[in-house]
Design an enzyme around this catalytic site. Structure first.
Site, PDB file in Angstrom:
ATOM      1  N   ARG A   1      -9.075  -6.538  13.262  1.00  0.00           N
ATOM      2  CA  ARG A   1      -8.329  -5.765  14.249  1.00  0.00           C
ATOM      3  C   ARG A   1      -9.208  -4.623  14.712  1.00  0.00           C
ATOM      4  O   ARG A   1      -9.973  -4.036  13.927  1.00  0.00           O
ATOM      5  CB  ARG A   1      -7.039  -5.196  13.648  1.00  0.00           C
TER       6      ARG A   1
ATOM      7  N   GLU B   1      -3.274   5.987  19.216  1.00  0.00           N
ATOM      8  CA  GLU B   1      -3.965   4.844  18.628  1.00  0.00           C
ATOM      9  C   GLU B   1      -3.386   3.538  19.156  1.00  0.00           C
ATOM     10  O   GLU B   1      -2.207   3.267  18.969  1.00  0.00           O
ATOM     11  CB  GLU B   1      -3.753   4.926  17.114  1.00  0.00           C
TER      12      GLU B   1
ATOM     13  N   TYR C   1      -9.833  -4.653   2.838  1.00  0.00           N
ATOM     14  CA  TYR C   1      -9.111  -3.489   3.368  1.00  0.00           C
ATOM     15  C   TYR C   1      -9.251  -2.345   2.352  1.00  0.00           C
ATOM     16  O   TYR C   1      -8.298  -1.916   1.735  1.00  0.00           O
ATOM     17  CB  TYR C   1      -7.648  -3.909   3.559  1.00  0.00           C
TER      18      TYR C   1
ATOM     19  N   ARG D   1       9.998   5.192  -3.060  1.00  0.00           N
ATOM     20  CA  ARG D   1      10.499   6.108  -4.082  1.00  0.00           C
ATOM     21  C   ARG D   1      11.977   6.387  -3.902  1.00  0.00           C
ATOM     22  O   ARG D   1      12.443   6.465  -2.776  1.00  0.00           O
ATOM     23  CB  ARG D   1       9.797   7.477  -3.989  1.00  0.00           C
TER      24      ARG D   1
ATOM     25  N   ASP E   1      -9.835   1.378   0.862  1.00  0.00           N
ATOM     26  CA  ASP E   1      -9.711   2.802   1.171  1.00  0.00           C
ATOM     27  C   ASP E   1     -11.028   3.464   0.777  1.00  0.00           C
ATOM     28  O   ASP E   1     -11.853   2.863   0.093  1.00  0.00           O
ATOM     29  CB  ASP E   1      -8.564   3.418   0.359  1.00  0.00           C
TER      30      ASP E   1
ATOM     31  N   ARG F   1       0.837  -1.205   0.000  1.00  0.00           N
ATOM     32  CA  ARG F   1       0.000   0.000   0.000  1.00  0.00           C
ATOM     33  C   ARG F   1       0.867   1.249   0.000  1.00  0.00           C
ATOM     34  O   ARG F   1       0.453   2.309  -0.429  1.00  0.00           O
ATOM     35  CB  ARG F   1      -0.860   0.050   1.268  1.00  0.00           C
TER      36      ARG F   1
ATOM     37  N   ARG G   1       0.411   5.167  16.639  1.00  0.00           N
ATOM     38  CA  ARG G   1       0.637   6.517  16.127  1.00  0.00           C
ATOM     39  C   ARG G   1      -0.120   7.552  16.942  1.00  0.00           C
ATOM     40  O   ARG G   1      -1.044   7.218  17.686  1.00  0.00           O
ATOM     41  CB  ARG G   1       0.255   6.635  14.648  1.00  0.00           C
TER      42      ARG G   1
HETATM   43  N1  UDP Z   1       3.712   0.574   7.845  1.00  0.00           N
HETATM   44  C1  UDP Z   1       4.901   0.418   8.521  1.00  0.00           C
HETATM   45  N2  UDP Z   1       5.447   1.495   9.148  1.00  0.00           N
HETATM   46  C2  UDP Z   1       4.852   2.696   9.157  1.00  0.00           C
HETATM   47  C3  UDP Z   1       3.634   2.853   8.456  1.00  0.00           C
HETATM   48  C4  UDP Z   1       3.091   1.771   7.834  1.00  0.00           C
HETATM   49  O1  UDP Z   1       5.450  -0.661   8.557  1.00  0.00           O
HETATM   50  O2  UDP Z   1       5.401   3.618   9.768  1.00  0.00           O
HETATM   51  C5  UDP Z   1       3.116  -0.613   7.195  1.00  0.00           C
HETATM   52  C6  UDP Z   1       2.331  -1.460   8.169  1.00  0.00           C
HETATM   53  O3  UDP Z   1       2.506  -2.808   7.827  1.00  0.00           O
HETATM   54  C7  UDP Z   1       0.932  -1.034   7.911  1.00  0.00           C
HETATM   55  C8  UDP Z   1       0.945  -0.811   6.412  1.00  0.00           C
HETATM   56  O4  UDP Z   1       2.228  -0.263   6.181  1.00  0.00           O
HETATM   57  O5  UDP Z   1       0.001  -2.015   8.288  1.00  0.00           O
HETATM   58  C9  UDP Z   1      -0.135   0.103   5.899  1.00  0.00           C
HETATM   59  O6  UDP Z   1      -0.100   1.332   6.548  1.00  0.00           O
HETATM   60  P1  UDP Z   1      -1.198   2.439   6.345  1.00  0.00           P
HETATM   61  O7  UDP Z   1      -0.657   3.686   6.891  1.00  0.00           O
HETATM   62  O8  UDP Z   1      -1.657   2.419   4.935  1.00  0.00           O
HETATM   63  O9  UDP Z   1      -2.347   1.871   7.289  1.00  0.00           O
HETATM   64  P2  UDP Z   1      -3.762   2.535   7.656  1.00  0.00           P
HETATM   65  O10 UDP Z   1      -3.587   4.001   7.543  1.00  0.00           O
HETATM   66  O11 UDP Z   1      -4.763   1.949   6.731  1.00  0.00           O
HETATM   67  O12 UDP Z   1      -3.977   2.093   9.057  1.00  0.00           O
END
Ligand code: UDP
Length: 447
Positions: free
Chosen positions: A330, A381, A429, A257, A431, A253, A361
């Site tokens: 989850r 969170e 999952y 880059r 968006d 996801r 986070r």
């Molecule tokens: N991820 C990670 N480190 C980070 C942010 C994201 O490893 O700092 C990985 C982690 O496996 C996570 C996935 O990327 O489940 C998707 O993150 P995203 O931010 O898209 O999750 P959402 O915002 O949907 O909770």
């Protein structure tokens, strides 16, 4: 009164009496009434199952006693009488609201119910001291689909917010997604080639050709250092599972880059709706009946079938009383805090990627809308495994769950009157843009 009366039912005679008399006078009156009002008549809806004595020979109490147990409502008739909607939409989240909006536009009569005391599902925002607080987690709208972008822009104007989270590993700060800023900070290098060389060096002995799980996927993309510091701990906290037991697609996801670009998404369009997400759902639901604090099972037990079709956006396994097994989800718990300061962390999203910090986070909501209030609201969170009764947030799309979902999907396919949609109904999952796309596709299919 015309709106309330959907069916005229003549008081029936017992079959023996009818045979003897040859007609039912109530039926004759009902027929004329029906012809004159256009309201349907059904002489078979109620049956007289007891040969009662004529009412005219009895007093008040006697009459009541006389007709006790004398009538029986025929099978299914309850639903027929109550049925006044084309769609009963279960869940006032994004999928349900798009569906309700479009179907109402098509001239269909919809009733939306939601067990919560507010609309908007998990994109619900609560305005606290001028700050739109994303009560069920941060939502940043992004899409590459012009149709979807134009669709959502009918309901709100979007600002120019670009998501650029910060990852904090102990006291080291890195830019996300994984890009030249991240690599430069991690290794003190400058050029893309240097970054690629280091990654290559770190994974050379692993020989990963086709990543089988999240760990292999992450390692092959960004190497061991980035994986250990920015991915492993965060992912295991968020999903409560070892990275080896998670599907590779979750990490895909995120963009990777080799440019100095901190935009978390690759999509063409991105932003936060000015005024918050709840206002979008409010607009979508304008002109549609909505019942809050209403649980689907309790509602149908009380009212029978009120619509021709049901759109269900809750958990598909719950709908079927978990009869094929329980799907895993989850859940997330948010600890909201208010501070008498203008700026708490300098960014809307800061990820805590080490294992020691218990939350994944911290969101500082005002930064999504460049707020200048003298106070600030943050949410920590905490991720947890879902148990019955908790709010489900993320489907755990590993092989085991996907197989079980597939069985539920097949069961759902055999239904004529129930449609499933959204993250929980489709166990995907999704968006937000994908939710809209799926809802619009479903509507096309049904038209
Ligand atoms: N991820 C990670 N480190 C980070 C942010 C994201 O490893 O700092 C990985 C982690 O496996 C996570 C996935 O990327 O489940 C998707 O993150 P995203 O931010 O898209 O999750 P959402 O915002 O949907 O909770």
């Amino acid at each position: 009164w015309e709106r309330k009366i959907t069916l005229i039912v003549p008081v029936p005679l017992h079959s023996r009496r009818k045979r003897k008399r040859g007609f039912n006078q109530a039926e004759i009156v009902a027929k004329v009434l029906s012809e004159n009002t256009g309201i349907a008549m059904d002489a078979g809806a109620v049956k007289r199952i007891k040969a009662t004595s004529p009412q005219k020979e009895l007093g008040d109490k006697g009459r009541k006693r006389n007709i006790r147990g004398a009538f029986a409502v025929q099978k299914n008739v309850k639903g027929e009488i109550m049925k006044k909607y084309d769609y009963l939409i279960v869940g006032a989240g994004l999928f349900g609201a798009v569906f309700a909006h479009e179907m109402t536009k098509e001239g269909k009569k919809c009733l939306v119910i939601d067990k919560r005391d507010h609309i908007a599902g998990n994109i619900y925002c609560e305005n606290v001291e001028g700050i739109n607080v994303h009560k069920y987690g941060a939502h940043i709208f992004h899409t590459s689909d012009k149709v979807v972008w134009e669709y959502i822009n009918q309901f709100a104007e979007f600002n120019n917010y670009i998501n650029s989270p910060i990852a904090r590993y102990k006291d080291e700060l890195y830019n996300l997604p994984f890009n030249m800023n991240t690599f430069s900070k991690m290794w003190g290098i400058v050029t893309p080639q240097e970054a690629k060389d280091i990654i290559q060096l770190q994974i050379a002995d692993l020989n990963i050709t086709e990543p089988k799980n999240l760990e292999e996927q992450a390692l092959s993309l960004v190497g061991r250092d980035v994986y250990e510091k920015l991915i492993k701990g965060y992912t295991e906290k968020q999903w409560g599972r070892d990275c080896k037991d998670l599907p590779a697609f979750i990490i895909k996801r995120l963009p990777l880059r080799f440019t100095y670009d901190n935009n978390y998404f690759n999509d063409r369009y991105q932003g936060i709706p000015i005024g918050g997400y709840t206002a979008i759902i409010e607009k979508m639901l304008e002109g549609t009946e909505v019942l809050l604090n209403t649980d689907y099972k309790e509602f149908t037990a009380k009212n029978g079938q009120v619509a021709d079709k049901v759109l269900y956006t809750g958990m598909i396994d719950e709908y079927y009383d978990y009869k094929l097994g329980v799907l895993e989800y989850r859940s997330v718990r948010f600890e909201q805090e208010r501070y008498e300061m203008e700026n708490y962390q300098g960014n809307a999203v800061v990820n805590y990627t080490d294992r020691e910090v218990p939350y994944t986070r911290i969101i500082e909501h005002k930064h999504f809308e460049y707020g200048k209030q003298p106070v600030t609201i943050i949410s920590k969170e905490y991720s947890s495994e879902w148990h019955k009764g908790d709010e489900p947030y993320y489907p755990v799309n590993n092989e085991k769950n996907n197989l079980l979902y597939e069985k539920y999907r097949q069961l759902a396919e055999s239904e004529n009157n129930v449609i499933f949609g959204g993250r929980l109904g489709n166990y995907k999952y999704y968006d937000m843009d994908k939710v809209i796309e799926a809802a619009l596709d479903k509507i096309e299919e049904l038209k």
